[in-house]
Design a protein around this motif. Structure first.
Motif, PDB file in Angstrom:
ATOM      1  N   UNK A 121     -13.068   5.091  -2.839  1.00  0.00           N
ATOM      2  CA  UNK A 121     -12.781   3.779  -2.261  1.00  0.00           C
ATOM      3  C   UNK A 121     -13.526   2.707  -3.037  1.00  0.00           C
ATOM      4  N   UNK A 122     -12.819   1.634  -3.344  1.00  0.00           N
ATOM      5  CA  UNK A 122     -13.408   0.472  -4.012  1.00  0.00           C
ATOM      6  C   UNK A 122     -13.460  -0.658  -2.989  1.00  0.00           C
ATOM      7  N   UNK A 181      -8.075  -2.514  -1.627  1.00  0.00           N
ATOM      8  CA  UNK A 181      -6.760  -3.147  -1.757  1.00  0.00           C
ATOM      9  C   UNK A 181      -5.646  -2.123  -1.998  1.00  0.00           C
ATOM     10  N   UNK A 182      -5.831  -1.227  -2.954  1.00  0.00           N
ATOM     11  CA  UNK A 182      -4.784  -0.247  -3.284  1.00  0.00           C
ATOM     12  C   UNK A 182      -4.514   0.694  -2.115  1.00  0.00           C
ATOM     13  N   UNK A 183      -5.587   1.107  -1.462  1.00  0.00           N
ATOM     14  CA  UNK A 183      -5.400   2.026  -0.339  1.00  0.00           C
ATOM     15  C   UNK A 183      -4.677   1.338   0.823  1.00  0.00           C
ATOM     16  N   UNK A 184      -5.008   0.082   1.097  1.00  0.00           N
ATOM     17  CA  UNK A 184      -4.323  -0.631   2.177  1.00  0.00           C
ATOM     18  C   UNK A 184      -2.853  -0.852   1.855  1.00  0.00           C
ATOM     19  N   UNK A 185      -2.556  -1.179   0.609  1.00  0.00           N
ATOM     20  CA  UNK A 185      -1.150  -1.304   0.221  1.00  0.00           C
ATOM     21  C   UNK A 185      -0.424   0.021   0.416  1.00  0.00           C
ATOM     22  N   UNK A 186      -1.095   1.109   0.094  1.00  0.00           N
ATOM     23  CA  UNK A 186      -0.502   2.441   0.281  1.00  0.00           C
ATOM     24  C   UNK A 186      -0.231   2.694   1.759  1.00  0.00           C
ATOM     25  N   UNK A 187      -1.168   2.328   2.619  1.00  0.00           N
ATOM     26  CA  UNK A 187      -1.004   2.499   4.064  1.00  0.00           C
ATOM     27  C   UNK A 187       0.210   1.719   4.551  1.00  0.00           C
ATOM     28  N   UNK A 188       0.247   0.417   4.234  1.00  0.00           N
ATOM     29  CA  UNK A 188       1.307  -0.440   4.743  1.00  0.00           C
ATOM     30  C   UNK A 188       2.668  -0.034   4.205  1.00  0.00           C
ATOM     31  N   UNK A 201      -0.828  11.733   7.191  1.00  0.00           N
ATOM     32  CA  UNK A 201      -2.175  12.324   7.133  1.00  0.00           C
ATOM     33  C   UNK A 201      -3.052  11.508   6.193  1.00  0.00           C
ATOM     34  N   UNK A 202      -2.501  11.090   5.068  1.00  0.00           N
ATOM     35  CA  UNK A 202      -3.238  10.254   4.115  1.00  0.00           C
ATOM     36  C   UNK A 202      -3.523   8.891   4.719  1.00  0.00           C
ATOM     37  N   UNK A 203      -2.527   8.299   5.386  1.00  0.00           N
ATOM     38  CA  UNK A 203      -2.710   7.005   6.045  1.00  0.00           C
ATOM     39  C   UNK A 203      -3.879   7.080   7.031  1.00  0.00           C
ATOM     40  N   UNK A 204      -3.896   8.103   7.868  1.00  0.00           N
ATOM     41  CA  UNK A 204      -4.969   8.248   8.860  1.00  0.00           C
ATOM     42  C   UNK A 204      -6.322   8.402   8.173  1.00  0.00           C
ATOM     43  N   UNK A 205      -6.372   9.179   7.120  1.00  0.00           N
ATOM     44  CA  UNK A 205      -7.618   9.380   6.380  1.00  0.00           C
ATOM     45  C   UNK A 205      -8.135   8.064   5.796  1.00  0.00           C
ATOM     46  N   UNK A 206      -7.239   7.264   5.232  1.00  0.00           N
ATOM     47  CA  UNK A 206      -7.635   5.974   4.656  1.00  0.00           C
ATOM     48  C   UNK A 206      -8.162   5.048   5.740  1.00  0.00           C
ATOM     49  N   UNK A 207      -7.433   4.933   6.839  1.00  0.00           N
ATOM     50  CA  UNK A 207      -7.838   4.031   7.929  1.00  0.00           C
ATOM     51  C   UNK A 207      -9.196   4.442   8.495  1.00  0.00           C
TER      52      UNK A 207
END
Length: 178
Positions: free
Chosen positions: A22-23, A64-71, A137-143
């Motif tokens: 995470x950045x 930023x990248x992870x949130x874009x991935x989530x959305x 599963x990835x979304x939940x992990x990021x959040x």
């Protein structure tokens, strides 16, 4: 084709097992939502409703990248749930209260049955014919990695709403001081 499919499955599991580092940075959720809005502006068969006050910053500590991935994952799932319904709607609503931000992504799709809802965030679970079931599963992990929470409400034939709760940046900084 089967080798490529198995390779893709192995890649998805590898991505899940080793999430990118995470950045974290101070991010305004409004800015991310504006990027999302631009990504989906040409999706003609579905009407998008964005409800948030872009004049008020909604700042969190995030990647930023992870949130874009989530959305994008949640919106792509909503698009698939709506399917060919010409009256499909996806609404994205951002509210703030008690040093938290609540983001709701709702669709007018077919919904998730009660028996499937218990497994929706499990790795390798999918209701689609394609895909490997890693997205949510990835979304939940990021959040959760951002100190947030994710849940959903749904009913067969009545659409689904994913609710993401983010701690406000001020809350995160106060917790770091302890």
């Amino acid at each position: 084709e089967q080798i490529e499919s198995l390779s893709a499955i192995a890649s998805e599991f590898s991505d899940f097992a080793q999430m990118p580092v995470t950045q974290p940075e101070d991010l305004d959720i409004n800015e991310i939502l504006e990027n999302v809005k631009a990504l989906y502006q040409d999706t003609s068969q579905i009407r998008f409703e964005f409800r948030y006050d872009s004049r008020i910053p909604h700042t969190i500590l995030g990647d930023r990248k992870q949130l874009l991935r989530v959305f994008t994952n949640l919106i792509n799932n909503a698009i698939q749930a709506i399917g060919n319904n010409e009256n499909g709607t996806i609404s994205i609503e951002l509210e703030s209260s008690d040093n938290k931000y609540s983001l709701k992504i709702s669709d007018s799709g077919r919904g998730i049955s009660a028996e499937l809802s218990e497994r929706i965030f499990q790795p390798n679970f999918t209701t689609k014919s394609g895909g490997m079931g890693m997205g949510l599963a990835i979304v939940k992990s990021i959040i959760q990695g951002l100190g947030g929470e994710i849940s959903f409400t749904s009913g067969e034939g009545s659409g689904t709403t994913f609710i993401i709760i983010f701690p406000a940046l001020e809350t995160m900084k106060q917790e770091e001081d302890f």
